[in-house]
Design a protein around this motif. Structure first.
Motif, PDB file in Angstrom:
ATOM      1  N   UNK A  80       0.857  -1.183   0.000  1.00  0.00           N
ATOM      2  CA  UNK A  80       0.000   0.000   0.000  1.00  0.00           C
ATOM      3  C   UNK A  80       0.897   1.238   0.000  1.00  0.00           C
ATOM      4  N   UNK A  81       0.341   2.392   0.284  1.00  0.00           N
ATOM      5  CA  UNK A  81       1.192   3.587   0.301  1.00  0.00           C
ATOM      6  C   UNK A  81       2.141   3.602   1.495  1.00  0.00           C
ATOM      7  N   UNK A  82       1.652   3.227   2.668  1.00  0.00           N
ATOM      8  CA  UNK A  82       2.487   3.254   3.870  1.00  0.00           C
ATOM      9  C   UNK A  82       3.252   1.965   4.090  1.00  0.00           C
ATOM     10  N   UNK A  83       2.655   0.839   3.763  1.00  0.00           N
ATOM     11  CA  UNK A  83       3.188  -0.439   4.228  1.00  0.00           C
ATOM     12  C   UNK A  83       3.195  -1.519   3.163  1.00  0.00           C
ATOM     13  N   UNK A 139     -11.875  17.045  -2.757  1.00  0.00           N
ATOM     14  CA  UNK A 139     -11.366  16.855  -1.402  1.00  0.00           C
ATOM     15  C   UNK A 139     -10.071  17.577  -1.121  1.00  0.00           C
ATOM     16  N   UNK A 140      -9.457  17.198  -0.013  1.00  0.00           N
ATOM     17  CA  UNK A 140      -8.228  17.827   0.455  1.00  0.00           C
ATOM     18  C   UNK A 140      -7.567  16.897   1.466  1.00  0.00           C
ATOM     19  N   UNK A 141      -6.327  17.176   1.878  1.00  0.00           N
ATOM     20  CA  UNK A 141      -5.710  16.341   2.911  1.00  0.00           C
ATOM     21  C   UNK A 141      -6.538  16.349   4.194  1.00  0.00           C
ATOM     22  N   UNK A 142      -6.651  15.192   4.821  1.00  0.00           N
ATOM     23  CA  UNK A 142      -7.427  15.068   6.051  1.00  0.00           C
ATOM     24  C   UNK A 142      -6.536  14.962   7.263  1.00  0.00           C
ATOM     25  N   UNK A 143      -6.483  13.774   7.872  1.00  0.00           N
ATOM     26  CA  UNK A 143      -5.725  13.579   9.110  1.00  0.00           C
ATOM     27  C   UNK A 143      -4.868  12.333   9.016  1.00  0.00           C
ATOM     28  N   UNK A 144      -3.891  12.249   9.939  1.00  0.00           N
ATOM     29  CA  UNK A 144      -3.059  11.071  10.042  1.00  0.00           C
ATOM     30  C   UNK A 144      -3.688  10.091  11.031  1.00  0.00           C
ATOM     31  N   UNK A 145      -3.257   8.826  10.944  1.00  0.00           N
ATOM     32  CA  UNK A 145      -3.715   7.820  11.903  1.00  0.00           C
ATOM     33  C   UNK A 145      -3.330   8.240  13.324  1.00  0.00           C
ATOM     34  N   UNK A 146      -4.239   8.027  14.250  1.00  0.00           N
ATOM     35  CA  UNK A 146      -3.973   8.362  15.639  1.00  0.00           C
ATOM     36  C   UNK A 146      -4.262   9.802  15.999  1.00  0.00           C
ATOM     37  N   UNK A 170       0.968   9.871   7.395  1.00  0.00           N
ATOM     38  CA  UNK A 170       0.829  11.320   7.333  1.00  0.00           C
ATOM     39  C   UNK A 170      -0.608  11.572   6.880  1.00  0.00           C
ATOM     40  N   UNK A 171      -0.994  12.830   6.736  1.00  0.00           N
ATOM     41  CA  UNK A 171      -2.408  13.141   6.481  1.00  0.00           C
ATOM     42  C   UNK A 171      -2.922  12.481   5.198  1.00  0.00           C
ATOM     43  N   UNK A 172      -3.826  11.534   5.357  1.00  0.00           N
ATOM     44  CA  UNK A 172      -4.465  10.905   4.214  1.00  0.00           C
ATOM     45  C   UNK A 172      -5.590  11.782   3.697  1.00  0.00           C
TER      46      UNK A 172
END
Length: 422
Positions: free
Chosen positions: A89-92, A254-261, A307-309
């Protein structure tokens, strides 16, 4: 009737192996099965200037390992009824195994699994074949307006950030990839300090510890990958129209949202549900689809990453209606920003989310994926146990405050692909 909050989520146990690999475990004795999922910080965000590197490296690992061919590997799992999986995926990057827990089935399955993990051969013939398949896939994406829209949306939103790059790479980058590049990426990425083991099934903690040591023992300790850079916030809107000969237009807003956690995650998850996350009963669907007939489908969701998905509003419509559909969608979001959900919408959303949550952790495969996510993003071990109570505790002012701080329609990216014949 049993309240959703009365249904206990599984207790997560955590430790490290001798070479420093994190382990997340939940016992589940109901079925004689074991689910294992390994994740490594090695998704496409780590491709650097060679897009497609992470995905192709991951795919090649099962094409030959420790002298076994791809057919040998596949057959070795099939012979004991085991299921092997892998992906990027993008992160992992991840690898997974599902096996019967009895020793005569689990041992040979783990033997093949660890060979793929520890000793991939990266055979030349299979590398050429997978490169060719990847290039064919990239060309096929050019005939799909949805794929074109997705790539353009991420590129516009993320600019020079690693998330902007297509996970499958480009024709130019994939063509240039070489086996030495894949081996170097593998050696740096698939190490104990950069990964974790998630495990659930019909075993106790002592057996789980033994299995985790067995899996991690063939990996070098290595180093953890660097953190993915922070995402820059958008400062203005952008509209991108890409011609495509189709009746139907694919639109992403849309736009950038938030990161996990992120501490606002639960408030934003709940805020989005009545707006565009509840399927046909969501406000966007009722107003844009049902009341006006502008779209075939419409939805919205936050997709947190390291980072912000992105925060995405997606819709499909006839080309002749695309302008009205986009306009009304933005109007509905602005209305929501002013007043938020009605009391009825808020209560129904809470019931829907908390009532459905037990089903999301009902199977071992669901649990092991949650374990992997919780471990990878360093989320609290009581995440599953406190999910419903955190949703239920959110009031309308908290929800609306979070949504207003993170959703700025004046800075939205809008990508429209196709609809020229509609």
């Amino acid at each position: 009737m049993i309240s959703s909050t009365a249904i206990a989520a599984p207790e997560i146990q955590h430790w490290q192996t001798k070479n420093g690999m994190d382990v997340y475990f939940v016992p589940a004795a109901e079925l004689p099965m074991i689910d294992i999922r390994l994740t490594f910080a090695g998704g496409s965000a780590y491709d650097g200037d060679t897009p497609g590197l992470a995905k192709l490296t991951n795919a090649m690992m099962s094409q030959g390992a420790d002298g076994m061919s791809a057919d040998d590997i596949s057959r070795s799992f099939e012979d004991v009824g085991a299921q092997f999986g892998q992906g990027s995926l993008r992160d992992m990057a991840f690898m997974s195994l599902r096996s019967l827990s009895a020793k005569e089935y689990l041992d040979p399955a783990l033997d093949s699994f660890t060979k793929v993990l520890w000793k991939p051969d990266f055979p030349e013939t299979d590398f050429k074949r997978l490169k060719k398949q990847t290039l064919i896939g990239l060309k096929a994406q050019l005939a799909r307006p949805g794929s074109i829209a997705t790539k353009a949306f991420y590129k516009a939103m993320y600019g020079d950030h690693p998330y902007a790059q297509p996970s499958s790479g480009t024709e130019e980058s994939v063509t240039a990839l070489s086996i030495p590049q894949l081996k170097k990426f593998y050696q740096k990425t698939f190490v104990a300090a950069n990964g974790l083991i998630a495990m659930t099934g019909d075993i106790d903690k002592a057996k789980a510890k033994s299995l985790a040591e067995r899996i991690s023992s063939g990996l070098k300790k290595g180093e953890a990958a660097p953190k993915i850079p922070a995402v820059k916030r958008l400062e203005k809107s952008q509209r991108i129209v890409i011609p495509f000969p189709s009746k139907q237009a694919h639109v992403f807003i849309g736009s950038p949202g938030i990161e996990r956690g992120h501490p606002d995650y639960f408030a934003l998850y709940l805020a989005n549900h009545p707006l565009g996350g509840a399927g046909l009963s969501s406000r966007l669907s009722k107003e844009v689809r049902d009341a006006r007939g502008f779209v075939y489908s419409i939805y919205s969701y936050f997709s947190p990453m390291a980072s912000a998905g992105p925060y995405i509003i997606g819709l499909q419509t006839r080309g002749s209606q695309v302008e009205e559909a986009v306009k009304v969608s933005i109007e509905e979001i602005n209305k929501y920003l002013k007043s938020g959900p009605t009391d009825k919408e808020l209560n129904e959303s809470k019931k829907n989310i908390t009532g459905g949550f037990p089903l999301r952790i009902a199977s071992n495969s669901d649990i092991v994926q949650y374990l992997a996510v919780i471990g990878f993003y360093d989320m609290p071990l009581d995440y599953l146990d406190t999910f419903t109570s955190k949703i239920e505790a959110i009031d309308k002012p908290t929800l609306l405050d979070a949504y207003k701080r993170h959703v700025k329609p004046e800075n939205f990216i809008t990508v429209i692909v196709g609809g020229e014949q509609g």
